[in-house]
Design a protein around this motif. Structure first.
Motif, PDB file in Angstrom:
ATOM      1  N   PRO A   8       0.843  -1.208   0.000  1.00  0.00           N
ATOM      2  CA  PRO A   8       0.000   0.000   0.000  1.00  0.00           C
ATOM      3  C   PRO A   8       0.876   1.255   0.000  1.00  0.00           C
ATOM      4  N   ALA A   9       0.636   2.149  -0.939  1.00  0.00           N
ATOM      5  CA  ALA A   9       1.476   3.334  -1.073  1.00  0.00           C
ATOM      6  C   ALA A   9       1.403   4.227   0.158  1.00  0.00           C
ATOM      7  N   ILE A  10       0.277   4.222   0.850  1.00  0.00           N
ATOM      8  CA  ILE A  10       0.106   5.085   2.010  1.00  0.00           C
ATOM      9  C   ILE A  10       1.044   4.695   3.154  1.00  0.00           C
ATOM     10  N   LEU A  11       1.536   3.446   3.135  1.00  0.00           N
ATOM     11  CA  LEU A  11       2.434   2.976   4.191  1.00  0.00           C
ATOM     12  C   LEU A  11       3.907   3.223   3.884  1.00  0.00           C
ATOM     13  N   VAL A  12       4.200   3.765   2.704  1.00  0.00           N
ATOM     14  CA  VAL A  12       5.589   3.933   2.276  1.00  0.00           C
ATOM     15  C   VAL A  12       5.889   5.402   2.019  1.00  0.00           C
ATOM     16  N   SER A  13       6.858   5.936   2.738  1.00  0.00           N
ATOM     17  CA  SER A  13       7.310   7.307   2.497  1.00  0.00           C
ATOM     18  C   SER A  13       8.744   7.357   1.983  1.00  0.00           C
ATOM     19  N   ALA A  14       9.423   6.211   1.976  1.00  0.00           N
ATOM     20  CA  ALA A  14      10.803   6.157   1.498  1.00  0.00           C
ATOM     21  C   ALA A  14      11.050   4.839   0.778  1.00  0.00           C
ATOM     22  N   LEU A  15      11.772   4.927  -0.329  1.00  0.00           N
ATOM     23  CA  LEU A  15      12.140   3.746  -1.110  1.00  0.00           C
ATOM     24  C   LEU A  15      13.655   3.628  -1.126  1.00  0.00           C
ATOM     25  N   THR A  16      14.163   2.463  -0.700  1.00  0.00           N
ATOM     26  CA  THR A  16      15.604   2.213  -0.673  1.00  0.00           C
ATOM     27  C   THR A  16      15.901   0.916  -1.415  1.00  0.00           C
ATOM     28  N   VAL A  17      16.843   0.979  -2.346  1.00  0.00           N
ATOM     29  CA  VAL A  17      17.220  -0.204  -3.121  1.00  0.00           C
ATOM     30  C   VAL A  17      18.742  -0.309  -3.136  1.00  0.00           C
ATOM     31  N   HIS A  18      19.269  -1.477  -2.729  1.00  0.00           N
ATOM     32  CA  HIS A  18      20.708  -1.750  -2.746  1.00  0.00           C
ATOM     33  C   HIS A  18      20.933  -2.998  -3.597  1.00  0.00           C
ATOM     34  N   LEU A  19      21.626  -2.839  -4.719  1.00  0.00           N
ATOM     35  CA  LEU A  19      21.839  -3.960  -5.630  1.00  0.00           C
ATOM     36  C   LEU A  19      23.303  -4.073  -6.012  1.00  0.00           C
ATOM     37  N   ALA A  20      23.710  -5.284  -6.388  1.00  0.00           N
ATOM     38  CA  ALA A  20      25.067  -5.508  -6.875  1.00  0.00           C
ATOM     39  C   ALA A  20      25.066  -5.504  -8.398  1.00  0.00           C
ATOM     40  N   TRP A  21      24.610  -6.595  -9.003  1.00  0.00           N
ATOM     41  CA  TRP A  21      24.670  -6.710 -10.459  1.00  0.00           C
ATOM     42  C   TRP A  21      23.303  -6.779 -11.118  1.00  0.00           C
ATOM     43  N   ALA A  22      22.235  -6.701 -10.348  1.00  0.00           N
ATOM     44  CA  ALA A  22      20.883  -6.744 -10.921  1.00  0.00           C
ATOM     45  C   ALA A  22      20.516  -5.387 -11.509  1.00  0.00           C
TER      46      ALA A  22
END
Length: 252
Positions: A8-22
Motif C-alpha cells: 500500500p502506497a500510504i504505508l511507504v514514504s521512502a524507497l531504498t534499493v541496494h543492488l550488486a549486479w541486478a
C-alpha cells in the motif's frame, strides 16, 4: 523465475534499493499500490530481500561480496518498481555494475548511485537530487528542483532540460554538459581534466575559474559582479558558459 509483490502506497514514504549486479527500473504508472516485479535465476530471486518497515520499502540484494567476474548466464536478475502517480517520497537507489533507470518520479530527495553501471533519469521532480557514478555514464533529461549534485570519476555526465537553483558538479576526467531551462543561483564545479559546458538562459554571470592550464570560455555571456555565481576549479579542464536555450543545444 518471477516474483511479484505489492505494498500500500500510504504505508511507504521512502524507497531504498541496494543492488550488486541486478538491473533496476523505477517508474511512475497509473497504479494504486507500489508494485515490485522481479525476474531472474531462481536462487537469486529467492534471496532478494524485500521488506516494508517503519514506512520504508527496502529492496536489497545480499550478494555484495560476490565476485562479479564469476557471474555467468546462470546469474541474472531484473527488477522493476512501479509507483503510483500520487506517491511523493524519498528515493535512495544504488547499484554496483548494472544499469539504473528512473523516470517520472516526484518527491522530496533522490539519490541515484552506481559504481560502473550507467544511470538514466528522466522527468524527475524533487527538492534535492544526487546522481553519482564512478565509471558509468550519467544521462538525465527534464529534471528539476532546488539542488542538484552530480559526481563522476571517468564517466560522462549529460543533463538536458534541467531546472535547479543550485548545482554542484564534481568530476575527474569525464565530460560534463548541463543544459538549463532557467537561470541558476549558484553553480560550483570541481574538475581535474574533464571539461564542463553550461548552456543557460543567462546574459550575466559572476564567473571564475581557478586552473593550471584550463580556460574560462563564454559565449553571449558577460561576466559581472553580483550576477548568479558560477565558480570552477580544475587542473586542465575548461569551464564554458553559453547563453542559450534547450533548442540550441548540440552534442559534440
Amino acid at each position: 523465475m518471477n516474483r511479484n509483490e505489492s505494498f500500500p502506497a500510504i504505508l511507504v514514504s521512502a524507497l531504498t534499493v541496494h543492488l550488486a549486479w541486478a538491473s533496476l527500473d523505477v517508474m511512475v504508472e497509473d497504479v494504486e499500490q507500489i508494485q515490485v516485479f522481479i525476474s531472474g535465476a531462481e536462487k537469486d530471486v529467492h534471496d532478494l530481500r524485500v521488506t516494508c518497515e517503519e514506512n520504508r520499502l527496502t529492496v536489497e540484494q545480499p550478494s555484495y561480496g560476490i565476485n562479479l567476474k564469476s557471474l555467468g548466464a546462470e546469474h541474472w536478475m531484473q527488477i522493476m518498481i512501479r509507483l503510483p502517480l500520487s506517491w511523493k517520497g524519498s528515493v535512495d537507489l544504488d547499484t554496483i555494475s548494472a544499469p539504473l533507470n528512473v523516470r517520472g518520479l516526484s518527491g522530496t530527495d533522490f539519490t541515484l548511485d552506481t559504481v560502473s553501471g550507467d544511470i538514466s533519469a528522466s522527468d524527475l521532480r524533487s527538492m534535492t537530487a544526487a546522481l553519482r557514478s564512478l565509471s558509468g555514464s550519467i544521462r538525465a533529461e527534464n529534471i528539476s528542483g532546488e539542488k542538484l549534485n552530480l559526481r563522476s570519476i571517468s564517466g560522462d555526465i549529460t543533463v538536458r532540460s534541467c531546472g535547479y537553483d543550485v548545482y554542484r558538479v564534481n568530476t575527474v576526467s569525464g565530460q560534463t554538459d548541463l543544459d538549463m531551462t532557467q537561470p541558476f543561483e549558484r553553480l560550483d564545479c570541481v574538475s581535474v581534466s574533464g571539461n564542463v559546458r553550461v548552456f543557460a538562459p543567462v546574459e550575466y554571470v559572476d564567473a571564475s575559474l581557478r586552473s593550471v592550464s584550463g580556460r574560462l570560455l563564454t559565449r553571449d555571456v558577460s561576466i559581472q559582479h553580483g550576477a548568479p555565481e558560477a565558480k570552477a576549479s580544475s587542473v586542465s579542464g575548461n569551464f564554458e558558459i553559453n547563453c542559450s536555450t534547450a533548442a540550441t543545444y548540440e552534442e559534440e
